[in-house]
Design a protein around this motif. Structure first.
Motif, short mmCIF file in Angstrom:
data_model
loop_
_atom_site.label_atom_id
_atom_site.label_comp_id
_atom_site.label_asym_id
_atom_site.label_seq_id
_atom_site.Cartn_x
_atom_site.Cartn_y
_atom_site.Cartn_z
N LYS A 317 0.84 -1.21 0.00
CA LYS A 317 0.00 0.00 0.00
C LYS A 317 0.86 1.25 0.00
O LYS A 317 0.54 2.25 -0.67
N ALA A 318 1.98 1.23 0.72
CA ALA A 318 2.89 2.38 0.73
C ALA A 318 3.52 2.58 -0.64
O ALA A 318 3.74 3.71 -1.08
N LEU A 319 3.81 1.49 -1.34
CA LEU A 319 4.39 1.57 -2.68
C LEU A 319 3.41 2.26 -3.63
O LEU A 319 3.80 3.13 -4.42
N ARG A 321 1.10 4.39 -2.85
CA ARG A 321 1.03 5.82 -2.51
C ARG A 321 2.25 6.56 -3.03
O ARG A 321 2.15 7.68 -3.55
N LEU A 322 3.42 5.96 -2.91
CA LEU A 322 4.66 6.61 -3.36
C LEU A 322 4.65 6.91 -4.85
O LEU A 322 5.13 7.95 -5.30
N LEU A 323 4.10 5.99 -5.64
CA LEU A 323 4.18 6.11 -7.09
C LEU A 323 2.99 6.86 -7.69
O LEU A 323 2.91 6.98 -8.92
N ALA A 324 2.14 7.39 -6.85
CA ALA A 324 0.97 8.11 -7.35
C ALA A 324 1.40 9.23 -8.29
O ALA A 324 2.28 10.04 -7.98
N GLY A 325 0.78 9.27 -9.48
CA GLY A 325 1.09 10.32 -10.45
C GLY A 325 2.22 10.00 -11.39
O GLY A 325 2.49 10.77 -12.32
N ILE A 326 2.92 8.89 -11.20
CA ILE A 326 4.01 8.50 -12.09
C ILE A 326 3.51 7.39 -13.02
O ILE A 326 3.08 6.34 -12.53
N PRO A 327 3.54 7.58 -14.33
CA PRO A 327 3.21 6.47 -15.23
C PRO A 327 4.20 5.34 -15.00
O PRO A 327 5.38 5.47 -15.31
N ALA A 328 3.74 4.26 -14.43
CA ALA A 328 4.68 3.26 -13.91
C ALA A 328 4.19 1.84 -14.13
O ALA A 328 2.99 1.57 -14.25
N LYS A 329 5.14 0.96 -14.19
CA LYS A 329 4.92 -0.48 -14.14
C LYS A 329 5.81 -1.00 -13.02
O LYS A 329 6.93 -0.52 -12.82
N ILE A 330 5.34 -1.97 -12.26
CA ILE A 330 6.08 -2.48 -11.11
C ILE A 330 6.44 -3.93 -11.36
O ILE A 330 5.56 -4.78 -11.50
N ASN A 331 7.73 -4.19 -11.45
CA ASN A 331 8.20 -5.58 -11.61
C ASN A 331 8.51 -6.16 -10.24
O ASN A 331 9.44 -5.69 -9.56
N LEU A 332 7.77 -7.16 -9.84
CA LEU A 332 8.04 -7.86 -8.59
C LEU A 332 9.00 -9.01 -8.88
O LEU A 332 8.72 -9.87 -9.72
N ILE A 333 10.12 -9.03 -8.19
CA ILE A 333 11.20 -9.96 -8.50
C ILE A 333 11.41 -10.91 -7.32
O ILE A 333 11.90 -10.50 -6.27
N PRO A 334 11.05 -12.17 -7.46
CA PRO A 334 11.38 -13.13 -6.40
C PRO A 334 12.89 -13.13 -6.17
O PRO A 334 13.67 -13.22 -7.13
N PHE A 335 13.29 -13.01 -4.91
CA PHE A 335 14.73 -12.96 -4.61
C PHE A 335 15.43 -14.21 -5.10
O PHE A 335 14.97 -15.34 -4.87
N ASN A 336 16.55 -14.01 -5.77
CA ASN A 336 17.34 -15.12 -6.29
C ASN A 336 18.57 -15.31 -5.40
O ASN A 336 19.43 -14.44 -5.33
N PRO A 337 18.67 -16.43 -4.69
CA PRO A 337 19.77 -16.62 -3.74
C PRO A 337 21.10 -16.80 -4.43
O PRO A 337 21.19 -17.21 -5.58
N TRP A 338 22.16 -16.46 -3.70
CA TRP A 338 23.52 -16.66 -4.17
C TRP A 338 24.38 -17.04 -2.96
O TRP A 338 23.97 -16.84 -1.82
#
Length: 408
Positions: A317-319, A321-338
């Motif tokens: 929800k905070a994300l 709110r932060l991006l309000a007004g920015i034409p955006a796409k959000i890529n959710l990336i499952p963490f890849n271990p190393w």
């Protein structure tokens, strides 16, 4: 089963430094003109000869001067005495079970270097498209705590020619030149005329800390008379070098991706330490004024999903709110271990819940299918000081919804 091809030449067969000749492959028109001058080509002929070289290098993809049949033998010999058409050397090529390819490349030593530096690039084939992820630096200065590359110290910036060279080498290896033979890929390459349809500057290094060389390289890659990759198919990913974001948009005009990963400064300070210098508000203000940003040219925000760290519904929800007004796409990336990483990937149910909140707010939020994890080729896993991941540490493929979408 992962295929590993070792291309390291025996030490005694490697050319001595004294025999080093720079490569023309990856040079701009201006640098090719300088090469022609060095080879003794008369000034009145240089523009024509540069045009010929350009077509051979970036349309045909030749690897020997002999193939340049419309250039005189005398000129070819003069060029060959001073230059090569070499790509970066392949130390190792790994092919994942999912068709992802990773190349560990060795670059020529510069004068002050004790050893030849190495970088990695990754090719991700999909249905109807293929994405090439390239590097801009050897190592990195940013030390993002979830990123494997951040554990390798910065050695140096790549030259424009070395950046373009990664594209040329990848095209060689997957048969992406006109008339090239298709490699035995077991049907994993896309059934398209062009195998590389997208280029992302998401490999090793922070590209905006190598601004001029990256810009020159992308101008070459996007030139309509050569490789001709649309700038809408090129995406630069930055961790947030705020003063350079607007300038990049003005001078280069590619798509932009922001390595965000947190919605609070105190957490982002830990995950992406450059945030201490350029906090979230400054970063997002720069995004709002990125030249050309619109619903047709959205900014991609990359958000790695870390279990118990940044993956709560409150964070989602905070994300939004932060991006309000920015034409955006959000890529959710499952963490890849190393090897040595202290983070875990969020549970799949948690990722779905997070994505659902973002989707309902009106943002496209594809979840990247982890690709090439078995060869440490997935997002955040690149490091040229190669380290093997133990079999018991290798996660299986998550049932994720989609693979990298930056640059669509």
């Amino acid at each position: 089963m992962t295929l590993v091809l070792d291309h390291t030449p025996p030490r005694e067969t490697q050319a001595p430094d004294a025999a080093f000749r720079p490569t023309l492959a990856g040079m701009s028109r201006a640098r090719l003109a300088e090469a022609m001058a060095a080879a003794g080509v008369p000034e009145k002929q240089r523009r024509m000869r540069v045009g010929q070289l350009w077509r051979w290098l970036y349309i045909t993809g030749v690897t020997s001067f002999e193939q340049m049949t419309d250039i005189s033998k005398e000129t070819r010999q003069a060029l060959e005495a001073l230059f090569t058409l070499d790509r970066p050397g392949i130390v190792a090529e790994q092919v994942s079970v999912d068709g992802t390819r990773k190349w560990l490349m060795r670059l020529p030593k510069l004068g002050h270097e004790a050893r030849a530096p190495e970088v990695e690039a990754v090719y991700i084939p999909e249905s109807g498209r293929g994405t090439l992820c390239i590097s801009s630096q050897v190592g990195c200065t940013l030390t993002c705590s979830f990123c494997h590359t951040g554990t390798q110290r910065l050695v140096r910036n790549l030259t424009a020619s070395e950046i373009v060279g990664q594209v040329l080498l990848a095209r060689d290896r997957i048969g992406d030149w006109p008339g090239a033979a298709r490699p035995d890929d077991k049907g994993l390459l896309p059934e398209t005329d062009r195998k590389i349809t997208n280029v992302v500057l998401m490999g090793m290094g922070e590209p905006l800390y190598n601004f001029d060389n990256v810009r020159e390289a992308m101008d070459i890659v996007s030139d309509g008379e050569g490789i001709s990759l649309s700038k809408r198919r090129i995406t630069l990913s930055t961790s947030g070098v705020v003063p350079e974001i607007h300038r990049w948009g003005e001078l280069s005009g590619t798509m932009l991706a922001i390595s965000l990963h947190a919605v609070r400064d105190e957490l982002r300070d830990e995950l992406v330490p450059i945030n201490k210098k350029y906090p979230i508000k400054q970063l997002l203000d720069a995004c709002r004024t990125y030249p050309g940003v619109s619903n047709a040219k959205r900014i991609t925000f990359e958000y790695v999903m870390l279990k118990g760290v940044n993956d709560s519904p409150a964070d989602a929800k905070a994300l939004v709110r932060l991006l309000a007004g920015i034409p955006a796409k959000i890529n959710l990336i499952p963490f890849n271990p190393w090897p040595g990483s202290t983070y875990e990937c969020s549970d799949w149910e948690t990722i779905e819940r997070f994505a659902d909140i973002v989707n309902k707010a009106g943002y496209a939020s594809p979840v990247r299918t982890p690709r090439g994890r078995d060869i440490l080729a997935a997002c955040g896993q690149l490091k040229s000081e190669s380290v093997k991941l133990r079999a018991r540490d290798r996660p299986g493929a998550d049932g994720a919804a989609s693979s990298p979408t930056a640059g669509d």
